[in-house]
Design an enzyme around this catalytic site. Structure first.
Site, short mmCIF file in Angstrom:
data_model
loop_
_atom_site.label_atom_id
_atom_site.label_comp_id
_atom_site.label_asym_id
_atom_site.label_seq_id
_atom_site.Cartn_x
_atom_site.Cartn_y
_atom_site.Cartn_z
N ASP A 1 0.99 -1.73 -0.22
CA ASP A 1 -0.26 -0.55 0.13
C ASP A 1 0.57 0.98 -0.30
O ASP A 1 -0.05 2.48 0.19
CB ASP A 1 -1.40 0.21 0.90
CG ASP A 1 -0.14 -0.08 2.67
OD1 ASP A 1 0.55 0.31 2.15
OD2 ASP A 1 -1.21 -0.31 3.45
N TYR B 1 10.68 4.01 1.53
CA TYR B 1 11.54 2.63 1.84
C TYR B 1 12.95 2.91 1.12
O TYR B 1 13.51 2.63 2.15
CB TYR B 1 11.17 1.37 1.64
CG TYR B 1 10.41 1.23 2.60
CD1 TYR B 1 10.26 0.47 3.40
CD2 TYR B 1 8.25 1.73 2.48
CE1 TYR B 1 9.01 0.87 4.99
CE2 TYR B 1 7.61 1.47 3.16
CZ TYR B 1 7.81 0.98 4.74
OH TYR B 1 6.91 0.13 5.43
P1 NAD Z 1 -0.74 -7.89 13.30
O1 NAD Z 1 0.53 -7.59 14.01
O2 NAD Z 1 -1.38 -7.21 14.04
O3 NAD Z 1 -1.63 -8.44 13.49
C1 NAD Z 1 -0.76 -9.60 12.47
C2 NAD Z 1 -2.16 -11.63 13.19
O4 NAD Z 1 -1.26 -12.12 12.19
C3 NAD Z 1 -1.44 -11.45 14.69
O5 NAD Z 1 -3.61 -11.58 15.02
C4 NAD Z 1 -1.38 -13.19 14.03
O6 NAD Z 1 -1.85 -14.11 15.55
C5 NAD Z 1 -1.94 -13.13 12.98
N1 NAD Z 1 -0.91 -14.45 12.55
C6 NAD Z 1 0.36 -14.98 13.09
N2 NAD Z 1 0.17 -16.22 11.62
C7 NAD Z 1 -0.65 -16.53 11.42
C8 NAD Z 1 -0.68 -17.23 10.10
N3 NAD Z 1 -0.30 -18.75 10.42
N4 NAD Z 1 -1.82 -17.58 9.12
C9 NAD Z 1 -2.60 -16.42 10.43
N5 NAD Z 1 -2.56 -16.11 11.05
C10 NAD Z 1 -1.50 -15.70 11.29
O7 NAD Z 1 -0.07 -7.36 12.19
P2 NAD Z 1 -0.11 -5.98 11.06
O8 NAD Z 1 0.51 -5.31 11.83
O9 NAD Z 1 -1.46 -5.51 10.35
O10 NAD Z 1 0.35 -6.61 10.08
C11 NAD Z 1 -0.36 -7.42 9.36
C12 NAD Z 1 0.65 -8.06 8.08
O11 NAD Z 1 0.22 -7.39 6.97
C13 NAD Z 1 1.66 -7.95 8.55
O12 NAD Z 1 2.69 -9.20 7.55
C14 NAD Z 1 2.46 -6.78 8.03
O13 NAD Z 1 4.24 -6.21 7.29
C15 NAD Z 1 1.84 -6.44 6.40
N6 NAD Z 1 1.16 -5.17 6.18
C16 NAD Z 1 1.65 -5.14 5.20
C17 NAD Z 1 1.22 -4.02 3.93
C18 NAD Z 1 2.19 -4.00 2.87
O14 NAD Z 1 2.04 -2.94 1.91
N7 NAD Z 1 1.78 -4.78 1.63
C19 NAD Z 1 0.76 -2.82 4.59
C20 NAD Z 1 0.41 -3.39 6.18
C21 NAD Z 1 0.73 -4.45 6.54
C1 G6P Z 2 3.60 0.83 4.66
C2 G6P Z 2 4.14 -0.49 4.30
C3 G6P Z 2 3.33 -1.37 4.97
C4 G6P Z 2 4.31 -1.26 5.95
C5 G6P Z 2 3.37 -0.23 6.87
C6 G6P Z 2 3.86 -0.58 8.23
O1 G6P Z 2 2.33 0.57 4.93
O2 G6P Z 2 3.62 -0.36 3.24
O3 G6P Z 2 4.56 -2.52 4.21
O4 G6P Z 2 3.68 -3.20 6.35
O5 G6P Z 2 3.62 0.73 5.67
O6 G6P Z 2 2.99 0.53 9.20
P1 G6P Z 2 3.44 -0.24 10.55
O7 G6P Z 2 2.24 1.53 10.80
O8 G6P Z 2 3.34 -1.15 10.88
O9 G6P Z 2 5.09 0.45 11.29
MN MN Z 3 4.27 -2.20 1.85
#
Ligand code: NAD
Ligand code: G6P
Ligand code: MN
Length: 442
Positions: A173, A265
């Site tokens: 995102d 990044y």
């Molecule tokens: P979070 O730690 O708040 O929540 C993640 C959840 O995943 C937890 O509730 C945990 O219990 C669960 N989990 C762990 N292992 C699992 C499995 N094997 N199967 C199912 N559930 C499982 O995390 P968050 O901050 O919301 O982030 C979630 C993911 O999304 C992370 O990998 C984060 O880096 C990613 N993220 C990516 C983007 C992007 O740009 N692609 C943006 C935001 C977040």
């Molecule tokens: C952006 C990036 C994600 C990353 C997130 C972290 O959205 O694209 O890849 O996981 O920032 O945000 P946070 O608020 O968890 O530091």
């Molecule tokens: Mn990202």
């Protein structure tokens, strides 16, 4: 014509980002209507903490959707159309170590970049491969939309293990978030901006920002603005200091390399020493996020549960993360050809980069996935940077799949945030010990 209703499964639904994602599903209920929403997490306690708020929200704003909360994979994946994958292997406890261990060696401590991103990638890959296998056992045609980080490394791993699977998309995102920020500065609608972009995930550049109504490229105007003004995210008032500093570094990167607009990044790769100096080894981004989003959302959900109503409680909505996920699914489901920045196998889109690299580029999202815009050859500077970073990604994936220590050491040495093999070895050994429940190398 009425749009077909969809079944969506959220993986990692215990995340405190999920209430806002549900706000986005509500916001887009006409555009992307739901029949059923499955909230799956391996930790039912995390789902429980959000459950009442979600139930009350759906009851109030989105009638007629079947809601399922589960920690059973079969229940999560049978008959699903879209899997939104948002898991964090190791939760915030491990994110905190990913960020803090490298800082002990004066190396960048970050969720997705440098040694922290490496350790996290090693954890995510196994969990993601298991997830894809399980989904395919039950729903061979479901779209798997992956947001799990480090998405760059997850994308390379999934492409290697499931090369024929055309329904896995890896998305970030941050380009979307930056476009929303550009739009605010330029006072235009973000949906009128059509980006052109190239690179790897969390390692790329905007080359054009076409303004749809006139066809004008908005980049010159933006650059002019950024020469005299700090680059601030669209929601600067709600952002913690580390994110404001991150956006500000776009100005600094542009002062050296003004050709294209860099992804935020890239700061970790251009200015690793400055980033380390500016970091507090006892209080990193994971602490900020825990004391910010995590606490605020959990408090709000607790209040909803205690009073058993949403009186005085806002609907969380409008977050880039949630909006983008739903818009992406909508564009695929109804073949809308909307433009997004997405990861895809290179295959000649950038002819002078490896064919098998998972590059990040702009393209139209159709019912068969991304239809990428051609990029053409990239100049030596970008080619060099991308090749080094891609070699790091590839070696990381090979290292975890083969349990190969030497490749891990090579990967970290190639990473621009590390470079020195002495430091690479020290941080690798430390990370390996901290991650022994998740991965090991021989
Ligand atoms: P979070 O730690 O708040 O929540 C993640 C959840 O995943 C937890 O509730 C945990 O219990 C669960 N989990 C762990 N292992 C699992 C499995 N094997 N199967 C199912 N559930 C499982 O995390 P968050 O901050 O919301 O982030 C979630 C993911 O999304 C992370 O990998 C984060 O880096 C990613 N993220 C990516 C983007 C992007 O740009 N692609 C943006 C935001 C977040
Ligand atoms: C952006 C990036 C994600 C990353 C997130 C972290 O959205 O694209 O890849 O996981 O920032 O945000 P946070 O608020 O968890 O530091
Ligand atoms: Mn990202």
């Amino acid at each position: 014509m009425e749009r077909k209703k969809q079944v969506v499964t959220i993986v990692g639904a215990g995340s405190t980002r999920i209430p806002a994602l549900i706000g986005s599903l509500i916001h887009y209920k006409k555009e992307f209507p739901l029949q059923k929403l499955v909230l799956f997490d391996i930790d039912m306690n995390r789902i429980e903490a959000l459950r009442h708020y979600i139930e009350l929200t759906m009851e109030k704003y989105y009638e007629g959707v079947e809601l399922v909360f589960t920690d059973k994979e079969d229940e999560a994946y049978i008959g699903t159309d879209y899997v939104f994958c948002n898991m964090r292997a190791g939760n915030f406890e491990m994110r905190s170590l990913d960020e803090k261990i490298p800082l002990k060696y004066d190396l960048v401590g970050q969720e997705t970049c440098g040694p922290g991103g490496f350790a996290y990638g090693m954890r995510s890959i196994g969990a993601m491969i298991d997830m894809v296998k399980k989904v395919r056992e039950h729903s061979k045609d479901a779209w798997i939309l992956n947001y799990t980080n480090p998405a760059a490394i997850v994308a390379v791993a999934l492409d290697k293990v499931f090369p024929e699977d055309k329904k896995i998309l890896n998305i970030c995102d941050q380009p979307y978030s930056m476009i929303r920020s550009f739009a605010k500065i330029l006072e235009v609608d973000m949906y009128d901006i059509e980006p052109r972009y190239f690179g790897l995930n969390h390692f790329g550049w905007f080359t054009k920002l076409y303004y749809a109504p006139t066809g004008e490229d908005l980049i010159p105007k933006l650059k002019e603005f950024l020469i005299g003004n700090e680059f601030r995210p669209y929601n600067a008032e709600q952002r913690e200091q580390s994110w404001l500093d991150t956006y500000k570094n776009v100005n600094k990167m542009l002062s050296f390399f003004p050709e294209y607009l860099p992804n935020t990044y890239l700061q970790y790769y251009f200015f690793p020493e400055e980033i380390v100096k500016g970091s507090n080894p006892n209080y990193t981004r994971s602490d900020e996020a825990l004391n910010g989003r995590e606490r605020e959302v959990l408090e709000l959900c607790k209040k909803a549960k205690e009073q058993n109503s949403l009186d005085g409680i806002p609907l969380l909505a409008g977050a880039v993360h949630g909006n983008m996920m739903v818009e992406v699914a909508e564009s695929i489901a109804y073949d809308l050809k909307k433009v997004f920045v997405i990861m895809t196998r290179n295959e000649g889109i950038i002819p002078n980069l490896p064919k098998d690299a998972m590059i990040e580029v702009a393209g139209e999202l159709t019912k068969t996935g991304i239809d990428p815009y051609e990029v053409g050859e990239v100049d030596t500077f970008y080619k060099g940077l991308i090749e080094g970073q891609y070699a790091y990604e590839k070696l990381t994936v090979e290292s975890v799949l083969e349990c190969n220590y030497e490749k891990a050491l090579q990967a970290l040495t190639l990473n621009r945030t590390v470079v020195n093999p002495v430091k690479a070895k020290a941080v690798l050994d430390d990370l390996m010990e901290a991650n022994k429940d998740y991965w090991y190398l021989k």
